[in-house]
Design an enzyme around this catalytic site. Structure first.
Site, mmCIF file in Angstrom:
data_model
loop_
_atom_site.group_PDB
_atom_site.id
_atom_site.type_symbol
_atom_site.label_atom_id
_atom_site.label_comp_id
_atom_site.label_asym_id
_atom_site.label_seq_id
_atom_site.Cartn_x
_atom_site.Cartn_y
_atom_site.Cartn_z
ATOM 1 N NE ARG A 120 -3.216 -2.847 0.420
ATOM 2 C CZ ARG A 120 -3.924 -3.692 -0.386
ATOM 3 N NH1 ARG A 120 -3.818 -3.038 -1.661
ATOM 4 N NH2 ARG A 120 -4.379 -4.659 -0.429
ATOM 5 C CE LYS A 239 -2.623 -8.976 8.555
ATOM 6 N NZ LYS A 239 -2.317 -8.140 7.279
ATOM 7 C CD GLU A 243 -5.906 -8.643 5.816
ATOM 8 O OE1 GLU A 243 -4.766 -8.187 5.756
ATOM 9 O OE2 GLU A 243 -6.946 -8.140 5.451
ATOM 10 N NE ARG A 287 -12.532 -6.813 7.626
ATOM 11 C CZ ARG A 287 -12.157 -6.074 6.325
ATOM 12 N NH1 ARG A 287 -12.442 -6.619 5.130
ATOM 13 N NH2 ARG A 287 -10.678 -5.646 6.430
ATOM 14 C CG ASP A 316 -8.476 -2.522 6.098
ATOM 15 O OD1 ASP A 316 -7.997 -1.878 6.751
ATOM 16 O OD2 ASP A 316 -8.255 -2.989 5.054
ATOM 17 C CD GLU A 338 -2.689 -0.223 12.289
ATOM 18 O OE1 GLU A 338 -3.428 -0.958 13.156
ATOM 19 O OE2 GLU A 338 -2.130 -0.401 11.471
ATOM 20 C CD GLU A 344 -5.334 -0.934 1.965
ATOM 21 O OE1 GLU A 344 -4.805 -0.538 2.876
ATOM 22 O OE2 GLU A 344 -5.850 -1.805 1.654
ATOM 23 C CG HIS A 470 -14.209 -2.943 1.893
ATOM 24 N ND1 HIS A 470 -13.308 -2.842 0.818
ATOM 25 C CD2 HIS A 470 -13.286 -2.984 2.795
ATOM 26 C CE1 HIS A 470 -12.218 -3.273 0.999
ATOM 27 N NE2 HIS A 470 -12.231 -3.480 2.359
HETATM 28 C C1 GCV Z 1 -0.645 -4.979 5.893
HETATM 29 C C2 GCV Z 1 -5.725 -4.412 4.735
HETATM 30 C C3 GCV Z 1 -4.841 -3.918 3.781
HETATM 31 C C4 GCV Z 1 -3.583 -4.999 3.945
HETATM 32 C C5 GCV Z 1 -2.929 -4.570 5.100
HETATM 33 C C6 GCV Z 1 -4.146 -4.993 6.166
HETATM 34 C C7 GCV Z 1 -3.586 -4.996 7.735
HETATM 35 O O1 GCV Z 1 -6.562 -5.477 4.520
HETATM 36 O O2 GCV Z 1 -5.413 -4.106 2.531
HETATM 37 O O3 GCV Z 1 -2.681 -4.436 2.868
HETATM 38 O O4 GCV Z 1 -1.665 -5.571 5.312
HETATM 39 O O5 GCV Z 1 -5.188 -4.027 6.018
HETATM 40 O O6 GCV Z 1 -3.779 -3.767 8.173
HETATM 41 O O7 GCV Z 1 -2.839 -5.625 8.125
#
Ligand code: GCV
Length: 658
Positions: A120, A239, A243, A287, A316, A338, A344, A470
């Site tokens: 991003r 993290k 994901e 979500r 997000d 955060e 992005e 989104h």
């Molecule tokens: C770093 C979103 C973004 C991802 C990012 C994620 C996160 O899903 O699209 O690129 O990953 O957030 O904050 O971990």
């Protein structure tokens, strides 16, 4: 960061100070201060002690200035404050200033990968030249540190939260040390994102189970190795189970068990763990509810050097989200916010979107936990166990202008300034930045500040008004693709999951009749959001599935109000173009043309968003465009064929037009 050196160096004296930060303060003032002599003094008086080692006082009588602090860092921040005031045209007569930072840890999170790409990232490659480190130090490392120090940032996470275990290999830690050594004089500590499965990838272990003795031992020995190289290392950002990243959940352990094991490893050295609450599983009905569901029951179980890092909104970093209901819901656990500085979801490095209003909207939100007036700023600034923190995902790359768009620098600046003082207004921040970056002529500052202040709302209007979220193109998140559908792909990665447009209306029903996400908010907010007639219209389609003919406060139907918002957004971007053209005389040609070109793309994109969204949703509303609104200029079928060229790490390339 000051930029025009003084012709005759100022007389700057240090008293009781000889450390690196004080020397930087002296050097900066000697070079740039223009109004008499300055004394920089370490003083342990009562006020200085109260303001802490980063806080400062500035006193002036018009002829000389005294900057006082109990610590060397305070002298440096005081010096930068003085220079900021000078460049912003503030009168220096009889100054009596006292400042201390709102947050103890003010940190940039870089999503930089070991191969030099940035997740991003829209401003070129990573600043960190891993191939050259530690032998060669780019001059941009100290420029980066200096810029950060000048706005109060005191930490940076060097690598992506989607972390490669390799960052913890000895040869890479030596490179990290080289950067830490450059940043230290500017009061900046380095942190690393770590992959929870690192012991598996790098050690001889067959597990990364946080309750396994050998795993805990592995992390302890890694911490020892890191601190031997970097004694002031800040800590880890994690993290986990999000994901596709590994985490304690892989071993049926909780986030608390995972975070605490790391926290213990790093505790003897004063390090912290920033554990992200950004978790969501596939196939869940909502979500937006999951971070709360997962973390709220764990309140009180985290070690005192663990901070839970929570994105401003529950999904997000969308152009607009209500605040995450997790804020205030953990009363015995330190929470940090955060933000995403990199755009992005806000037009990458093509759109001028000043983010201070977005940051402020969140910081000033009242959580009503435990009671009215408990804003997110108040909750996160309170250091329960000695640490308070705020993070921004950086928008910095190796582009000459650092951020890809000249005005994107204002977002880096705004983040730092608000981390230092969350009470500053967006207007003050925009004006300070404009005066230091372009010109202090009011004929420039007034209109351009107004444009900046309107720009976030404009982006919401032309992208996702009334709580829509989104509906971006899959993968790159640049343009509109409310129709994006890939068979078999998890539902929560597809726009329909969020907009739910059908013949009756559109929007995500999170009311008590729907997923009941509203009940994650405290009263009276919960009831207000739950009722379609009292829910703020900016969040309407976030919380409700609303009939196309439903009347809004304007007297217009939902459909008409959607048309109105998209049109408004497009008109606003056209006005930004006019505004910028009107200040041509105050800007150098290169930056003038760069911004002019980007504003053209932004207006083009606003048209693209408007046509794509309205033509797509019209298929469901089956309602005509109101008579006095502009007609689409594109056809939906053509827009569906638009392919955005992707560049580094799958990020959209710059200057694209559909
Ligand atoms: C770093 C979103 C973004 C991802 C990012 C994620 C996160 O899903 O699209 O690129 O990953 O957030 O904050 O971990």
């Amino acid at each position: 960061m000051p930029s025009q050196p003084n012709s005759s160096p100022a007389n700057v004296t240090l008293r009781n100070a000889k450390g690196e930060c004080a020397l930087i303060a002296k050097r900066e003032l000697s070079t740039f201060w223009k109004e008499g002599s300055v004394l920089l003094e370490i003083n342990k008086d009562k006020v200085s002690i109260q303001l802490g080692e980063e806080g400062f006082q500035i006193h002036s009588d018009g002829k000389s200035v005294r900057i006082i602090s109990s610590g060397e860092k305070g002298l440096m921040y005081g010096a930068y404050e003085l220079l900021r005031m000078q460049q912003s045209g503030v009168s220096m007569v009889n100054l009596k200033i006292q400042e201390k930072p709102s947050y103890k840890i003010r940190i940039l999170d870089h999503w930089d990968n070991p191969d030099g790409t940035i997740e991003r990232g829209f401003a070129g490659h990573s600043l960190w030249k891993w191939d050259e480190l530690p032998g060669k130090l780019s001059p941009r490392y100290s420029e980066y540190a200096r810029a950060n120090a000048s706005i109060g940032i005191n930490g940076c996470v060097l690598n992506n939260v989607n972390a490669s275990p390799k960052v913890l290999e000895k040869e890479n830690l030596i490179k990290v040390k080289a950067l830490a050594d450059v940043f230290r004089p500017y009061g900046i500590r380095v942190y690393l994102s770590v992959n929870f499965a690192s012991p598996l990838a790098l050690g001889d272990l067959k597990t990364a189970d946080p309750l396994d003795k050998n795993v805990a031992k592995w992390w302890k020995s890694k911490a020892k190795e890191i601190y031997a190289l970097i004694p002031d290392f800040g800590g880890f950002l994690v993290k986990a189970n999000s994901e596709g990243q590994p985490g304690p959940g892989d071993y049926k352990r909780t986030h608390a068990e995972g975070a605490n094991m790391l926290a213990e490893a790093i505790k003897p050295y004063g390090g912290i763990i920033m554990w992200r609450a950004f978790v969501y599983k596939a196939n869940d009905k909502d979500r937006a509810k999951q971070a709360f569901q997962e973390f709220q029951p764990l309140d009180g179980q985290f070690r005192d050097n663990v901070i839970i890092q929570i994105k401003n909104g529950p999904v997000d970093f969308q152009p607009r989200e209500p605040f995450s209901p997790l804020f205030g819901a953990l009363s015995r656990t330190q929470e940090m916010i955060e933000f995403q500085i990199t755009q992005e979801y806000l037009g990458a490095a093509n759109h001028l979107v000043f983010l201070a209003p977005l940051f402020k909207e969140c910081l000033e939100s009242d959580t009503y936990r435990p009671s009215q007036g408990s804003t997110i700023a108040k909750i996160t600034e309170k250091a329960l166990y000695g640490y308070s923190a705020i993070a921004g995902v950086a928008n910095i790359g190796d582009d000459v202008n650092w951020c890809g768009h000249h005005f994107a620098q204002a977002n880096w600046y705004a983040f730092g300034r608000l981390a230092w003082n969350s009470n500053l207004s967006s207007e003050q921040i925009s004006k300070e930045w404009l005066k230091q970056t372009f010109s202090s002529d009011e004929r420039f500052v007034e209109p351009v500040s107004k444009m900046m202040l309107e720009s976030r709302e404009a982006a919401v209007h032309y992208m996702m008004p009334l709580g829509i979220h989104h509906i971006f193109a899959g993968n790159h998140h640049y343009g509109p693709e409310p129709w994006y559908f890939v068979k078999g792909l998890r539902a929560d990665w597809q726009p329909f999951y969020y907009h739910k447009a059908d013949s009756l209306g559109m929007g995500f029903d999170r009311s008590s009749q729907g997923t009941d996400a509203v009940h994650q908010y405290a009263e009276p907010l919960c009831s207000q959001l739950d009722n379609v007639n009292t829910c703020p219209e900016k969040y309407l389609l976030w919380f409700h599935h609303v009939a196309w003919s439903h009347k809004l406060s304007s007297g217009k139907s939902l459909w008409e109000e959607l048309c109105n918002n998209y049109q408004l957004g497009l008109n606003e971007t056209r006005n930004f173009q006019k505004c910028w053209d009107s200040v041509e005389d105050y800007v150098d040609l290169q930056r003038f043309q760069d911004v002019q070109r980007k504003l053209k793309i932004q207006t083009h994109d606003a048209q693209w968003w408007k046509d794509a969204c309205l033509l797509y949703f019209q298929q469901f509303s089956k309602m005509p465009f109101p008579a006095d609104y502009e007609r689409p200029v594109y056809n939906l079928d053509d827009l569906k064929k638009v392919l955005i060229p992707l560049g580094l790490f799958g990020n959209p390339t710059r200057d694209m037009l559909p």
